[in-house]
Design a protein around this motif. Structure first.
Motif: not given
Length: 1944
Positions: A549-558, A575-583, A1152-1157
């Motif tokens: 919701a903080l990064i992209n409320d329309r896409h499940n980044t995590f 135990g895995m740490a994932e990273i994503a960037w808000y642009c 921040m938009a993902p590709p269109n399926p």
């Protein structure tokens, strides 16, 4: 225990040896464990300390003897304890009952103090102070853990200890922990119990207190009792009968205590399952295995107690006593559990078989079967489906629903039904019970993130990198810290981030205006704040969902628990740490104003200490989620620590209510209870924005390499080797201005290359003095190449190519990737600022244009834009530029045809290096995007190397065309997993090609092995805006459309104007392909369509597209002069099937938009369409592709593509077909010659008087059918059959026509012989009479002269005297035929026509008439007429035209005026200027006269040959008719001309015609005389009858004389047959093996020209130029003569000898057969002769033999013997036959070859008289062509009105702006570019524009300059001046250039 006395001594003696044996076996076990990579608790217990004094009892049991506790005699422990905690929790001293030393060890040590205390064998493992270690490998099982915590610090250390324990050994082992609070003597610790009770995990039963020194025995005994109670509670079988007391009592009790140890045998070890996935082993790294092995070795080494084993290596212990089972090995149990879970996961995903090698990117770049639909995917398909969809940018790849592995899936129930029987009474119980039971029995589907991470772990580094890059494009979070599934080592895959670039925009307000700044950089370099999220404990709220919701409320980044496919069981995520960037996008609604990294630590962070600590250190802001925020919770210590740190902290509490509260600066608390996620996220955004608006730390990915305890993938050896090689390279340029790097280190592709391209293009558009200018420009090109060679020793290039050569494939791949990464890093900042500036300036230009502002401001902005474009071009630097430099270095050296010193091993290997890269999947530049040029030499050699490595594979060429930035490269990358560069703004420059292999699974369905993808820069590129844009776009479109088997036309958006521009270019390109007989297919891809689902809208769109295409086709048809009504007339096109609509690429607004399926679905559908169409194609070979590139580009270099295009591959295939055609026709001809040789003698000897065509056809049928089958097989089986099919029908018809012509020709020839025979019937009637009378007279004379039989001279004299009387007597009534005197007749006839005798005599004397058709100038033969009106009028019309042009400002309505206006050419074209000439006869008139002479010659020869001279004899009237015809034709020709012929011309023309007819007349009259003159016939018979006479004189019998007669007949026939057969065989041998004759027509022409050059005879050259066929025939005869009498005389004699032997054998066999038949049946001599003759046929035909005087012969055996005697002499005589005799026979080898080789096209170029080299005589509809034209001056062309010979090649002229007059009386000059419009003789020729580089004719002009000038009475001067460069060519260069010509 007691020692058995009878074994004690032996035990003592063997103790030392036993010790050694034990150690040896122990080491063997360690080795065994190392080999199978296992840690086995049972083994370790087996290996623990035991007594070294053990003997065998008689009952087979082992007795262990124990001595004092302090001794080294130890037994296996019955209790193993682990001490954990901080070192300050205990005092280490000698009296410490637990630990008397401070040595840390993972190996248990026997506690002697505890043994003394309680008599128990207790081992203690000291792990105090090791909480900060990442891994504590325990390699033996333990019973309990004692957590020692000091009083006063008990809460914090308890929490820390339990967290560490939980992380290391798992929650399930907490019940085995005994908490011991230690205190000093002066302390009280009652409160500690109360404090610890508040802890959730604390149990009072497992609590104890001890003095810090551990010296209180009572406390220790109580502690041990509590431990026993704890263990008994967990395991009822655990029992320990012990009580404190004296040592002796304890020892006695120990006898009753069984050694309860768990012993695992070797068999057990071997049955344990092995780890199945080597990827995970590898991932753990070799270091981990080494660490494991080393620690085991240390463990083995540290053991101090030995126990003697059996001989087999198994300890002899009494296993009948119940064994005590150790409770747990925390590390080992967890490791095994993880291993088992991982194995199961990999097995389910079918990854367990990947242990041989990792998954590689090559596996997924191949084109495989289509992606399965969701309802077809099973669990086994998950990995493949995931990767395929991910490569296509389908973000739905993360969760793919799977079908159950069931044979009856469709019928399976959607919901499971309980099988238990439920009654009313227990239905409630069933309700609660059933689901539990069902869940337990059913295996959940694989967690989506487990699929992703399993693939990640099982992939090689390059596939990981590609995978992570694609995940990033899908806007998914990326793995930052990844625990190894087996070893739990933490890895940071920094390598996978290296190719990710993020772009964002920052909006700042300045002066009430928002200024947007764009940033674009590799993400690993970006310094951004990082917000990390931890979860402490278990929560119902999803942390990952909140982060989304903080990064992209329309896409499940995590991925979170509420995502589709989520399950409770996940194995690879905790135990895995994932990273994503808000642009941010630089818009007001951005969540944050700058780029921010968000990091998510999956799992309970309380148990994941290491990762939590790393992220805490790295983060700018920390967000912690806790279920409750109270003291004395497990999370308290962690929260306390974070709260006290300087890092900003936000705590989210699940059980708290209310909004955010700032506790103190940078510390916030936020309640989650009864609050919506949107409210929480909005508050969080505000807090984070607030925190980051102030000072904060920044995070950079690259710093992860410096974090201790984290293994970085880039530290692997291969990666480091590649990086260090790349670093050395980049260090040279890292401190330089990016715009100057290329000039400094890549000089060959800079200005030198641009200049070369510019001059090379000018070379194809020459004006003025063409050849001189061409020579100068060619020289300039060579100078530029030399400069490139001089500059090609760049250190950077040397280092780069050396690395390519020396590095193994994997390291080379790392090197290339690192090089690109490091180069990109250098240019990022510069490029960003330039692009930003460019974007701003372009926007300003657009605004000014919309306002129609044409002020200086617009010009200034446009100039600035142009400068920025150049700056952008200079600053763009990548691997493609280094490869381009390689290409230019190679081209420069190759062009100069030399290998510079020290460079040989460098540049010669460049194509091979590039080929390796292309094969491995790297795109290679096809067209230089900066220079707009194709480096042909480089590309052809590169492809040649690819062919060497792969073979000449068939490829399907797929090219893509469309406007710039329309997503072409993105589409290709998604479709095929390619590597074409994709970036904002300008994407691809030029054209790139990349090979994509078909997988083995689908290769069988296609007729090619690879798809070769050609990606291009966009049409209408901004950088190329201006006058050259249209030309550039047309050039590019034509090039790529021509290259492709299929072209994707990419249309972006729905802008009609933009679409129309693209369609116009594309349609014209396809029309050009149609005109040059190329037929690619096309598919239109309409991208970014708003609503692709609406079928009605799509139909309407297709209709509009069809209309536009048809309209564009009609417009293009006018420009290309083509009859076309609609687009489908141009190319096969179905608007319903060949148009594909694409959804827009992004699902929302970037960045921040993902590709269109929907986009990926469209990509998949398009790929299926392409493959479906491709399956119907055979593609083309790589060699064909290479030549196609050259053909297209060479044609594009010229202005008129269609006229300039030359399909080299097609030409090569056609030439090969011509050779085959020659072989087929020769096979038919040789067969027909054999038939002719059989029939001719029979006709000649009067034995056959009629030959039917049907008979000849029947005789030929076998060979003709055989050849027909061969032809069909050739066209069907040849590798170029697709190209050959266009000629199949034509060549089959040609063979049919040739066969018919052969039959008719032989019929005609034989009919002539029959006709001649019929004409001599009177003589034939007399022949028998003559022979009978002569035989009778000879017999009578011999009878009278028997007395002088011995004197041959006397006999000869007597016979001669009588012979003349006999002849006179026999011919008394016959008039002899006299010889003819043609010269006398010629004088008489010409005088009768009024020609003076002196004139005739003068002409005869100087013999100039003999070469009348080859005379250079006819000036002396003509007289100009008095009037010049026509000439003056034509000149005035030209003047008026020029004046008119001036008046209209040059806007002439003629094509030339339009041409001048459009292209800006001048009108001063001297080539067609009309001026008064010194030579009164223009070239055109000279050629008319020459043509007239040849026509008259042809007519007269045809007329004379129609006369029956051979049958009726010569008449002088025949010549009289010729002379009259000549005079009449001269009179006709003069009418309407500006000149008249002198009388000398008529005389010379008449004599010329007589001379040409003379040979035929003499030969025909000789035939008539031989066939009809009795005297001639009798003269031939004199010798034959002398021999008969002599035999009779010597008294020979009739049989002997008859034998002599037959011998003479045989000799004549045999010699004739042998000579004719030898003539045919020699011709056949030369046709097959002689280089000049064994190829096609072009090959023959090459050898003729080479022969002319060798002889340097000008007259022969002139004959060749004027009458090429005459010279070719002379060449053939000369070569045959040379072959027979010099070079291959031996071979010719061998052929002759073989034919003599064959004929001799035939005669012998015929004699035998005839005589044998007459043994069995009676017959006379006449019947025998008839039988003998028939046996000789058809090979041999005997002349008619009169048997009238030999009827008395009846002994045929004797006759046979007599004939055989004579046969020997015939054989001897024939074996001495000379080859001259063969060459003079009827079937002359030279004439046979002339008939075969000269039966072709002899049309000559209307400009230069070069002969068409097509092997077919009538080769329509193909136009005449020749690969080597020549300067037109060689034929006599000169500038009208001048004496300047034309020096230009017509192949150069047709590309120039020059003009010519097609005829002598032409008033309009025709542009050379439009030469086909000048008339039939011009339009029937295809003259392809080329650089006219053939040295041959240049050498000829220079060598024979004077002779040519004298011959034509013209000069090589002015515009015809010979360029100086021509004089450098030698004869050797000239002859060598012929080979180059034939290879064109």
């Amino acid at each position: 225990m007691e020692v058995n006395e009878n074994t004690a001594a032996r035990g003592e003696r063997e103790s030392a040896r036993s010790y050694d044996t034990y150690m040896t076996n122990d080491e063997a076990k360690v080795e065994k464990r190392t080999t199978i990579n296992k840690c086995d608790a049972g083994e370790d217990l087996l290996d623990t300390q035991q007594s070294d004094c053990s003997d065998k009892n008689t009952d087979g049991k082992t007795t262990i003897t124990s001595t004092a506790a302090a001794s080294d005699d130890r037994v296996m422990p019955d209790l193993t304890l682990v001490l954990i905690g901080e070192t300050n929790s205990i005092d280490i001293e000698p009296n410490n009952l637990f630990l008397d030393h401070d040595k840390k060890t993972q190996v248990e040590e026997f506690s002697s103090n505890l043994y003394d205390l309680c008599g128990r064998h207790i081992s203690v493992i000291n792990l105090l102070g090791l909480q900060n270690n990442d891994v504590i490998p325990l390699y033996q099982s333990v019973h309990a853990v004692i957590l020692l915590i000091p009083n006063g610090q008990h809460v914090s250390q308890y929490i820390a200890g339990m967290l560490w324990l939980q992380e290391m050994f798992g929650k399930e082992n907490i019940p085995h922990v005994m908490t011991v609070v230690t205190y000093n003597t002066d302390e009280k610790c009652e409160s500690a119990l109360q404090d610890l009770k508040s802890m959730a995990s604390f149990s009072e039963k497992r609590y104890h207190t001890c003095i810090r020194s551990m010296t209180d025995a009572e406390e220790i005994i109580t502690l041990l009792e509590k431990i026993d109670a704890m263990l008994s509670e967990k395991d009822p079988e655990y029992c320990c009968k012990q009580s404190p007391g004296k040592n002796g009592e304890q020892k006695k009790k120990l006898d009753d205590v069984s050694h309860q140890t768990k012993i695992r045998t070797e068999e057990k070890i071997e049955t344990e399952p092995e780890v199945k996935c080597d990827q995970l082993k590898k991932h753990g790294g070799a270091e981990q295995s080494k660490k494991f092995d080393d620690s085991r070795a240390v463990q083995s080494k540290n053991k101090t107690v030995q126990c003697e084993p059996k001989e087999e290596g198994v300890l002899l212990m009494d296993t009948s006593v119940p064994q005590k089972k150790p409770f747990f090995n925390p590390f080992e149990e967890n490791r095994k559990k993880r291993q088992k879970e991982t194995e199961t996961l990999l097995r389910r995903l079918r990854l367990q078989d990947q242990h041989q090698q990792m998954l590689s990117s090559e596996d997924f770049v191949q084109i495989g079967p289509p992606i399965k639909q969701t309802n077809e995917i099973f669990e086994r398909d998950l990995v493949c489906a995931f990767l395929q969809r991910l490569m296509m940018l389908d973000y739905r790849s993360r969760y793919i629903p799977v079908q159950q592995e069931s044979s009856d899936v469709n019928n399976s129930e959607a919901v499971s039904v309980s099988e238990s029987t439920v009654t009313d009474d227990d239905d409630l119980d069933a309700l609660f019970r059933t689901n539990v039971e069902l869940d337990q029995s059913k295996e959940n589907h694989v967690h989506p993130m487990d699929v992703q991470m399993a693939v990640f772990h099982c992939s090689d580094s390059f596939l990981k990198q590609k995978m992570i890059t694609k995940l990033s494009q899908c806007q998914y979070a990326l793995p930052l810290l990844v625990p190894d599934p087996v070893t739990t080592d933490i890895e940071c895959s920094l390598w996978t981030f290296r190719q990710i670039t993020k772009t964002w925009k920052i909006g700042t307000i300045k002066d009430n205006a928002t200024i947007v700044t764009m940033k674009s950089m590799p993400i690993y370099k970006a310094e951004t704040p990082m917000v990390s999220f931890f979860r402490l404990g278990s929560m119902s709220l999803s942390k990952s969902q909140l982060m989304n919701a903080l990064i992209n409320d329309r896409h499940n980044t995590f991925f979170h628990r509420n995502c589709p496919g989520s399950t409770k069981s996940r194995y690879l995520m905790d135990g895995m740490a994932e990273i994503a960037w808000y642009c941010p996008a630089g818009k007001p609604n951005d969540f944050f104003t700058d780029c921010i990294a968000f990091c998510n630590l999956h799992g309970d962070s309380l148990a994941i200490v290491k990762q939590r600590e790393i992220l805490t250190e790295m983060s700018s802001v920390i967000v912690v989620l806790v279920p409750t925020l109270e003291k004395n919770q497990e999370s308290t210590a962690v929260i306390s620590m974070l709260y006290k740190s300087l890092k900003p902290l936000i705590i989210l509490s699940a059980d708290s209510e209310g909004s955010a509260v700032q506790i103190k600066p940078q510390k916030y608390k936020l309640g989650l209870k009864e609050r919506s996620q949107s409210d929480v996220s909005e508050e969080l955004k505000k807090i984070i924005r607030s925190l980051l608006s102030g000072p904060h730390t920044s995070f950079q990915l690259e710093t992860m390499a410096n974090v201790s305890g984290v293994r970085v993938d880039e530290n692997e050896r291969l990666c480091q080797n590649g990086k260090s090689a790349a670093m050395k390279l980049v260090q040279m340029i890292e401190r330089m201005d990016i715009a100057k790097i290329k000039d400094r280190f890549l000089p060959c592709q800079g200005q030198l290359w641009y200049n070369w391209c510019k001059i090379n293009k000018e070379l194809h558009h020459l004006k003025g003095h063409i050849e001189k200018e061409k020579g100068q420009k060619s020289h300039q090109l060579m100078e530029l190449r030399q400069k490139q060679c001089d500059a090609s020793n760049s250190e950077l290039m040397r280092l780069f190519t050396q690395n390519l050569k020396r590095l193994p494939p994997k390291e080379r791949e790392y090197f290339l990737t690192w090089t690109q990464i490091l180069i990109d890093a250098l240019s990022t900042d510069d490029l960003s600022s330039i692009l930003q500036n460019y974007d701003e300036t372009w926007s300003e230009v657009l605004v000014l244009k919309r306002k129609h502002d044409k002020s200086a401001q617009l010009k200034y902005k446009q100039t600035k834009l142009e400068q920025l474009s150049k700056k952008l071009q200079s600053a763009t630097f990548g691997l493609e530029h280094i490869f381009r430099e390689m290409g230019q270095i190679y081209e420069a050296h190759k062009s100069l045809k030399k290998q510079s010193l020290g460079q040989q091993t460098e540049w010669t290997k460049y194509p091979e290096l590039a080929a390796d890269l292309m094969i491995s999947g790297h795109p290679m530049e096809l067209m230089d995007g900066d220079a707009g040029h194709v480096p042909l030499i480089w590309i052809s050699n590169l492809l040649q190397e690819v062919i060497k490595k792969l073979g000449d594979q068939r490829v399907f060429v797929l090219s893509v065309l469309g406007v710039q930035s329309s997503g072409k490269s993105t589409m290709l990358n998604a479709m095929f997993g390619l590597q074409f560069a994709v970036s904002a703004g300008r994407c691809t420059k030029g054209a790139y090609m990349q090979l994509v292999k078909l997988s083995e699974e689908i290769k069988k369905d296609y007729k090619f092995d690879y798809i070769l993808v050609v990606d291009t820069e966009g049409l209408r590129a901004l950088e190329l805006a201006g006058n050259a844009t249209l030309h550039h776009d047309n050039e590019l479109a034509t090039f790529v459309v021509g290259l492709g088997n299929m072209t994707l036309i990419n249309i972006f958006g729905e802008n009609p104007a933009e679409m129309q521009d693209v369609l116009q270019i594309v349609v014209q390109a396809f029309m050009r392909m149609k005109k040059v007989k190329l037929s690619p297919s096309c598919v239109f891809v309409h991208q970014n369509v708003t609503d692709i689902a609406a079928a009605e809208k799509n139909m309407d769109g297709k209709r509009r597209l069809q209309e536009k295409l048809d309209k564009m086709a009609q417009l293009a048809a006018k420009e290309e002069v083509c009859d076309v009504e609609c687009f489908s007339d141009v190319i096969a096109f179905d608007v319903q099937k060949d148009v594909k609509y694409f959804a827009q690429l992004w699902e929302g607004s970037p960045p921040m938009a993902p590709p269109n399926p929907g986009y990926s679905e469209s990509v998949q559908e398009l790929k299926s369409i392409i493959l479906s169409k491709a399956s119907q194609s055979t593609g083309i070979t790589l060699s064909h592709f290479s030549t196609k590139i050259q053909d297209l580009w060479n044609a594009l270099m010229n202005e008129h593509f269609v006229f300039s295009f030359k399909n080299t591959q097609e030409i090569a295939v056609y030439r090969k077909l011509e050779v085959q055609y020659g072989n087929w026709t020769w096979a038919l001809r040789s067969e027909m010659l054999n038939i002719e040789n059989q029939l001719y003698p029979r006709i000649e000897k009067g034995q056959l008087d009629k030959v039917e065509i049907s008979y000849l056809t029947k005789e030929m049928s076998k060979k003709y059918n055989e050849i027909s089958k061969t032809i069909v097989a050739y066209f069907e089986d040849d590798k170029d059959k697709e190209m050959l099919v266009q000629w199949q029908g034509r060549f089959e018809n040609k063979i049919k026509e040739f066969h018919e012509e052969l039959v008719k020709g032989v019929k005609r020839k034989l009919d002539e012989v029959i006709q001649q025979n019929n004409a001599r019937k009177m003589l034939d009637k007399k022949k028998t009479e003559f022979e009978n009378k002569l035989l009778q007279k000879s017999k009578e004379l011999a009878h009278r002269l028997k007395c002088i039989a011995a004197d041959d001279e006397e006999l000869k004299a007597q016979f001669s005297t009588v012979w003349s009387h006999w002849v006179k007597e026999l011919t008394s009534d016959t008039k002899p035929i006299e010889n003819i005197n043609l010269e006398e007749d010629q004088f008489v006839i010409l005088q009768d026509l009024g020609v003076e005798w002196g004139l005739i005599n003068e002409s005869k004397r100087n013999q100039r008439y003999k070469n009348l058709s080859e005379t250079g100038s006819y000036r002396d033969y003509i007289t100009q007429k008095k009037y010049q009106k026509l000439y003056e009028e034509s000149q005035q019309s030209q003047v008026n035209k020029k004046e008119a042009d001036k008046d209209t400002g040059g806007q002439s309505k003629t094509f030339f005026g339009f041409f001048q206006q459009w292209f800006g050419t001048t009108s001063t074209i001297q080539h067609v200027e009309e001026r008064r000439s010194k030579n009164p006869v223009q070239y055109e008139e000279q050629e008319l006269i020459r043509s007239f002479i040849k026509n008259v010659e042809k007519e007269c020869l045809e007329a004379i040959k129609s006369k029956p001279v051979a049958t009726r004899g010569y008449r002088s009237t025949y010549l009289q008719e010729l002379a009259k015809n000549v005079k009449q034709r001269v009179t006709e020709f003069e009418s309407g001309r500006k000149f008249t012929f002198k009388k000398e011309f008529t005389v010379d023309l008449s004599l010329y015609v007589f001379d040409r007819a003379e040979g035929w007349l003499l030969h025909s009259h000789q035939i008539y005389k031989e066939n009809n003159d009795a005297l001639t016939y009798l003269d031939k018979k004199k010798n034959e009858y002398y021999n008969i006479f002599r035999s009779f004189c010597k008294g020979s019998s009739s049989a002997v004389v008859f034998g002599e007669i037959i011998r003479e007949k045989l000799k004549v026939s045999a010699v004739e047959a042998v000579c004719n057969k030898t003539g045919v065989d020699i011709a056949g041998e030369m046709k097959c093996s002689f280089p000049a004759f064994s190829g096609n027509r072009l090959n023959l022409e090459k050898h003729v020209l080479a022969s002319l050059a060798e002889k340097e005879d000008f007259n022969r050259f002139i004959t060749y130029i004027r009458n090429p066929r005459t010279q070719v025939e002379a060449f053939i005869k000369e070569e045959v003569k040379k072959y027979m009498f010099r070079t291959q005389k031996g071979k010719a004699q061998t052929i002759l000898k073989k034919n003599v032997e064959d004929i001799t054998r035939l005669v012998s066999q015929a004699l035998f057969e005839a005589t044998e038949k007459f043994r069995k049946k009676k017959g006379d001599i006449e019947k025998w002769v008839e039988e003998f003759s028939s046996e000789l046929k058809p090979q041999l035909t005997l002349d008619t033999i009169s048997c009238q005087n030999f009827s008395d012969i009846n002994n045929f055996e004797f006759l046979k013997e007599e004939i055989e005697k004579g046969l020997k002499s015939i054989t001897t005589e024939m074996s001495k036959l000379s080859l001259e005799k063969v060459n003079d026979c009827r079937q002359k080898p030279g004439q046979i070859l002339i008939d075969q080789l000269c039966n072709c096209c002899w049309e000559r170029c209307p400009f230069c008289a070069a002969v068409c080299t097509n092997t077919l005589k009538d080769h329509g509809p193909d136009k005449h062509s020749v690969p080597f034209h020549r300067p037109s001056g060689i034929k006599g062309w000169h500038v009208r009105g001048k004496v300047d010979l034309v020096i230009d090649f017509c192949t150069t002229l047709v590309a120039s702006d020059r003009r010519f007059y097609p005829e002598s009386d032409s008033q309009e000059a025709v542009p050379y570019k439009q030469y086909p419009t000048a008339g039939e003789k011009y339009s029937s020729w295809s003259i392809t524009a080329d650089a006219s580089m053939l040295a041959y004719w240049k050498w000829f002009v220079c060598h024979f300059q004077k002779e040519l000038e004298d011959y034509y009475d013209l000069k090589f001067q002015g515009h015809g001046e010979i360029p100086q460069q021509w004089r450098n060519f030698t004869k050797k260069d000239a002859i060598e250039s012929l080979n180059e010509m034939c290879s064109l």
